[in-house]
Design a protein around this motif. Structure first.
Motif, PDB file in Angstrom:
ATOM      1  N   TYR A  33       0.826  -1.208   0.000  1.00 59.23           N
ATOM      2  CA  TYR A  33       0.000   0.000   0.000  1.00 59.23           C
ATOM      3  C   TYR A  33       0.864   1.265   0.000  1.00 59.23           C
ATOM      4  O   TYR A  33       0.576   2.227  -0.693  1.00 59.23           O
ATOM      5  CB  TYR A  33      -0.930   0.022   1.214  1.00 59.23           C
ATOM      6  CG  TYR A  33      -2.047  -0.972   1.144  1.00 59.23           C
ATOM      7  CD1 TYR A  33      -2.939  -0.974   0.074  1.00 59.23           C
ATOM      8  CD2 TYR A  33      -2.222  -1.914   2.145  1.00 59.23           C
ATOM      9  CE1 TYR A  33      -3.968  -1.890   0.004  1.00 59.23           C
ATOM     10  CE2 TYR A  33      -3.250  -2.830   2.087  1.00 59.23           C
ATOM     11  CZ  TYR A  33      -4.126  -2.814   1.017  1.00 59.23           C
ATOM     12  OH  TYR A  33      -5.140  -3.717   0.958  1.00 59.23           O
ATOM     13  N   LEU A  55       2.400   1.607  -3.464  1.00 57.23           N
ATOM     14  CA  LEU A  55       1.375   1.990  -4.430  1.00 57.23           C
ATOM     15  C   LEU A  55       0.997   3.460  -4.288  1.00 57.23           C
ATOM     16  O   LEU A  55       0.835   4.171  -5.286  1.00 57.23           O
ATOM     17  CB  LEU A  55       0.132   1.113  -4.262  1.00 57.23           C
ATOM     18  CG  LEU A  55      -1.000   1.364  -5.250  1.00 57.23           C
ATOM     19  CD1 LEU A  55      -0.529   1.135  -6.678  1.00 57.23           C
ATOM     20  CD2 LEU A  55      -2.184   0.462  -4.925  1.00 57.23           C
ATOM     21  N   SER A  56       0.889   3.960  -3.059  1.00 59.76           N
ATOM     22  CA  SER A  56       0.542   5.380  -2.877  1.00 59.76           C
ATOM     23  C   SER A  56       1.649   6.273  -3.419  1.00 59.76           C
ATOM     24  O   SER A  56       1.383   7.290  -4.056  1.00 59.76           O
ATOM     25  CB  SER A  56       0.270   5.693  -1.405  1.00 59.76           C
ATOM     26  OG  SER A  56       1.450   5.726  -0.641  1.00 59.76           O
ATOM     27  N   THR A 101       1.581   6.152  -7.337  1.00 54.18           N
ATOM     28  CA  THR A 101       0.461   6.940  -7.852  1.00 54.18           C
ATOM     29  C   THR A 101       0.774   8.433  -7.796  1.00 54.18           C
ATOM     30  O   THR A 101       0.491   9.175  -8.737  1.00 54.18           O
ATOM     31  CB  THR A 101      -0.811   6.632  -7.045  1.00 54.18           C
ATOM     32  OG1 THR A 101      -1.059   5.237  -7.106  1.00 54.18           O
ATOM     33  CG2 THR A 101      -2.004   7.383  -7.584  1.00 54.18           C
ATOM     34  N   THR A 102       1.376   8.866  -6.712  1.00 51.30           N
ATOM     35  CA  THR A 102       1.747  10.275  -6.563  1.00 51.30           C
ATOM     36  C   THR A 102       2.804  10.674  -7.582  1.00 51.30           C
ATOM     37  O   THR A 102       2.715  11.737  -8.192  1.00 51.30           O
ATOM     38  CB  THR A 102       2.254  10.535  -5.133  1.00 51.30           C
ATOM     39  OG1 THR A 102       1.240  10.145  -4.209  1.00 51.30           O
ATOM     40  CG2 THR A 102       2.592  11.987  -4.914  1.00 51.30           C
ATOM     41  N   LYS A 141       3.294   9.297 -10.488  1.00 53.24           N
ATOM     42  CA  LYS A 141       2.644   9.317 -11.802  1.00 53.24           C
ATOM     43  C   LYS A 141       1.932  10.646 -12.025  1.00 53.24           C
ATOM     44  O   LYS A 141       2.004  11.229 -13.119  1.00 53.24           O
ATOM     45  CB  LYS A 141       1.651   8.165 -11.911  1.00 53.24           C
ATOM     46  CG  LYS A 141       0.917   8.124 -13.228  1.00 53.24           C
ATOM     47  CD  LYS A 141      -0.097   6.985 -13.237  1.00 53.24           C
ATOM     48  CE  LYS A 141      -0.939   7.040 -14.477  1.00 53.24           C
ATOM     49  NZ  LYS A 141      -2.190   7.746 -14.288  1.00 53.24           N
ATOM     50  N   THR A 142       1.259  11.153 -11.006  1.00 57.43           N
ATOM     51  CA  THR A 142       0.583  12.448 -11.110  1.00 57.43           C
ATOM     52  C   THR A 142       1.599  13.560 -11.340  1.00 57.43           C
ATOM     53  O   THR A 142       1.391  14.445 -12.173  1.00 57.43           O
ATOM     54  CB  THR A 142      -0.227  12.730  -9.829  1.00 57.43           C
ATOM     55  OG1 THR A 142      -1.141  11.660  -9.616  1.00 57.43           O
ATOM     56  CG2 THR A 142      -0.984  14.030  -9.932  1.00 57.43           C
ATOM     57  N   ASP A 149       0.400  11.584  -0.619  1.00 57.82           N
ATOM     58  CA  ASP A 149      -0.734  12.097  -1.376  1.00 57.82           C
ATOM     59  C   ASP A 149      -0.303  13.374  -2.079  1.00 57.82           C
ATOM     60  O   ASP A 149       0.582  14.093  -1.614  1.00 57.82           O
ATOM     61  CB  ASP A 149      -1.908  12.384  -0.439  1.00 57.82           C
ATOM     62  CG  ASP A 149      -3.156  12.783  -1.198  1.00 57.82           C
ATOM     63  OD1 ASP A 149      -3.323  12.352  -2.351  1.00 57.82           O
ATOM     64  OD2 ASP A 149      -3.973  13.534  -0.631  1.00 57.82           O
TER      65      ASP A 149
END
Length: 110
Positions: free
Chosen positions: A6, A9-10, A13-14, A16-17, A59
């Protein structure tokens, strides 16, 4: 599922943004009136206990738009305008009022 997955993955994802924003900034480098965007990263830590088990998540919930003025260049357009300093042009559109820093205007049939 393991907590490390987790966390990874977080972070992925961050990132990638962030990569998407960087690509957008590069793609619009010469776009008139474009403002550079960046992210503000946050880290959340939960489950701090005496046995040192915790989960850390990242985040990218906030975006920052840079408001530094770019260089002004002379054009030969009779309806071209530039704003020196802060401010925006207010434009009417079918969906309502819009604001823009781009000053390339033209006449329409109306």
């Amino acid at each position: 599922m393991d907590q490390a997955i987790y966390t990874s993955l977080s972070r992925a994802t961050t990132l990638k943004t962030e990569l998407s924003l960087i690509a957008n900034n590069i793609a619009n480098l010469s776009t008139t009136g474009y403002r550079q965007e960046s992210l503000i990263f946050s880290e959340y830590i939960s489950g701090l206990t005496s046995n040192n088990t915790s989960v850390s998540m990242t985040d990218s919930g906030a975006r920052v738009i840079r408001d530094v003025q770019g260089s002004l260049s002379k054009t030969d357009g009779t309806l071209d305008f530039a704003i020196d300093g802060k401010g925006f042009f207010q434009l009417e559109s079918p969906s309502g009022l819009l604001i823009s820093r781009a000053g390339h205007f033209s006449l329409n049939s109306a």
